[in-house]
Write a protein that holds these residues in place. Structure first.
Motif, PDB file in Angstrom:
ATOM      1  N   VAL A 193      75.794  56.905   2.181  1.00 56.33           N
ATOM      2  CA  VAL A 193      74.498  57.547   1.990  1.00 56.33           C
ATOM      3  C   VAL A 193      73.572  57.290   3.175  1.00 56.33           C
ATOM      4  CG1 VAL A 193      72.454  57.649   0.522  1.00 56.33           C
ATOM      5  CG2 VAL A 193      74.706  57.438  -0.509  1.00 56.33           C
ATOM      6  N   CYS A 194      73.410  56.011   3.555  1.00 59.42           N
ATOM      7  CA  CYS A 194      72.424  55.677   4.585  1.00 59.42           C
ATOM      8  C   CYS A 194      73.039  55.185   5.892  1.00 59.42           C
ATOM      9  CB  CYS A 194      71.442  54.640   4.061  1.00 59.42           C
ATOM     10  SG  CYS A 194      72.170  53.012   3.756  1.00 59.42           S
ATOM     11  N   GLY A 195      74.336  54.877   5.896  1.00 59.04           N
ATOM     12  CA  GLY A 195      74.993  54.434   7.122  1.00 59.04           C
ATOM     13  C   GLY A 195      74.871  52.947   7.401  1.00 59.04           C
ATOM     14  N   GLN A 235      63.458  53.048  -6.355  1.00 60.84           N
ATOM     15  CA  GLN A 235      62.666  54.250  -6.112  1.00 60.84           C
ATOM     16  C   GLN A 235      63.449  55.221  -5.245  1.00 60.84           C
ATOM     17  OE1 GLN A 235      59.176  52.545  -4.399  1.00 60.84           O
ATOM     18  NE2 GLN A 235      58.218  52.126  -6.379  1.00 60.84           N
ATOM     19  N   ASP A 236      64.163  54.698  -4.246  1.00 58.97           N
ATOM     20  CA  ASP A 236      64.985  55.551  -3.396  1.00 58.97           C
ATOM     21  C   ASP A 236      66.104  56.198  -4.198  1.00 58.97           C
ATOM     22  OD1 ASP A 236      63.390  54.909  -1.269  1.00 58.97           O
ATOM     23  OD2 ASP A 236      64.777  53.435  -0.426  1.00 58.97           O
ATOM     24  N   ASP A 237      66.660  55.456  -5.181  1.00 55.48           N
ATOM     25  CA  ASP A 237      67.698  56.018  -6.046  1.00 55.48           C
ATOM     26  C   ASP A 237      67.162  57.226  -6.804  1.00 55.48           C
ATOM     27  OD1 ASP A 237      69.767  54.358  -5.373  1.00 55.48           O
ATOM     28  OD2 ASP A 237      69.507  53.019  -7.102  1.00 55.48           O
ATOM     29  N   ARG A 238      65.956  57.101  -7.343  1.00 56.96           N
ATOM     30  CA  ARG A 238      65.377  58.222  -8.088  1.00 56.96           C
ATOM     31  C   ARG A 238      65.127  59.410  -7.172  1.00 56.96           C
ATOM     32  NH1 ARG A 238      62.667  53.912 -10.754  1.00 56.96           N
ATOM     33  NH2 ARG A 238      60.898  54.095  -9.348  1.00 56.96           N
ATOM     34  N   PHE A 239      64.658  59.133  -5.954  1.00 54.40           N
ATOM     35  CA  PHE A 239      64.406  60.203  -4.989  1.00 54.40           C
ATOM     36  C   PHE A 239      65.714  60.879  -4.587  1.00 54.40           C
ATOM     37  CE2 PHE A 239      63.712  61.643  -0.574  1.00 54.40           C
ATOM     38  CZ  PHE A 239      62.718  62.582  -0.830  1.00 54.40           C
ATOM     39  N   CYS A 273      74.284  48.775  -2.149  1.00 52.31           N
ATOM     40  CA  CYS A 273      73.677  48.746  -0.812  1.00 52.31           C
ATOM     41  C   CYS A 273      72.222  48.316  -0.956  1.00 52.31           C
ATOM     42  CB  CYS A 273      73.764  50.133  -0.170  1.00 52.31           C
ATOM     43  SG  CYS A 273      72.984  50.229   1.453  1.00 52.31           S
ATOM     44  N   SER A 274      71.815  47.314  -0.180  1.00 52.44           N
ATOM     45  CA  SER A 274      70.441  46.825  -0.261  1.00 52.44           C
ATOM     46  C   SER A 274      69.459  47.740   0.459  1.00 52.44           C
ATOM     47  CB  SER A 274      70.346  45.412   0.311  1.00 52.44           C
ATOM     48  OG  SER A 274      70.692  45.411   1.682  1.00 52.44           O
ATOM     49  N   VAL A 275      69.961  48.692   1.223  1.00 51.67           N
ATOM     50  CA  VAL A 275      69.081  49.606   1.949  1.00 51.67           C
ATOM     51  C   VAL A 275      68.720  50.808   1.086  1.00 51.67           C
ATOM     52  CG1 VAL A 275      68.872  51.080   3.991  1.00 51.67           C
ATOM     53  CG2 VAL A 275      70.019  48.864   4.164  1.00 51.67           C
ATOM     54  N   CYS A 276      69.735  51.497   0.556  1.00 46.56           N
ATOM     55  CA  CYS A 276      69.473  52.736  -0.181  1.00 46.56           C
ATOM     56  C   CYS A 276      69.790  52.657  -1.665  1.00 46.56           C
ATOM     57  CB  CYS A 276      70.262  53.890   0.434  1.00 46.56           C
ATOM     58  SG  CYS A 276      72.053  53.764   0.200  1.00 46.56           S
ATOM     59  N   GLY A 277      70.472  51.605  -2.122  1.00 46.00           N
ATOM     60  CA  GLY A 277      70.780  51.461  -3.536  1.00 46.00           C
ATOM     61  C   GLY A 277      72.078  52.118  -3.968  1.00 46.00           C
TER      62      GLY A 277
END
Length: 123
Positions: free
Chosen positions: A24-26, A63-67, A6-10
């Motif tokens: 995850v992000c919809g 970065q979102d993946d790590r978060f 996903c290019s939004v949340c990874g």
């Protein structure tokens, strides 16, 4: 099996087709692009019509993946939501009992419970 990111949340999905909606992000199916085992985008005729994120988007997604991994590892949701929601009624109950029985111990307990609730709410 093919891998889709996903290019939004990874989020990485393994399957022949990307999911209709990212769990995850919809985000919808158009936000997914195919990746290889190393996590690099695969350019094929099927992916040419799909949006491949820019490097800055990939860095943000990493970065979102790590978060997201930290949230799942530390279970932030139960800590930040259920503890204040569980302690607040108990705090009110202890305050009520401290007025009825004129108990300083229950009053102090209610006070400390309220401090925990107020500190946990911003999370």
């Amino acid at each position: 099996m093919r891998r889709w990111k996903c290019s939004v949340c990874g989020y990485i999905h393994i399957g022949n087709e990307p999911p209709e909606i990212c769990p995850v992000c919809g985000a919808d199916r158009s936000k997914f692009f195919e990746i290889n085992a190393a996590g690099e985008p695969i350019s094929s005729s099927q992916n040419l019509n799909q949006e491949i994120p820019e490097p800055s988007d990939r860095q943000t997604a990493a970065q979102d993946d790590r978060f997201a991994a930290a949230i799942f590892k530390l279970h932030v949701h139960p800590i930040s939501v259920h503890i204040p929601n569980g302690l607040l009624p108990i705090t009110v109950f202890f305050t009520f009992l401290s007025f009825i029985f004129l108990s300083e111990t229950l009053n102090i307990t209610a006070h400390y419970n309220m401090m925990v609730v107020l500190l946990a709410m911003p999370l």
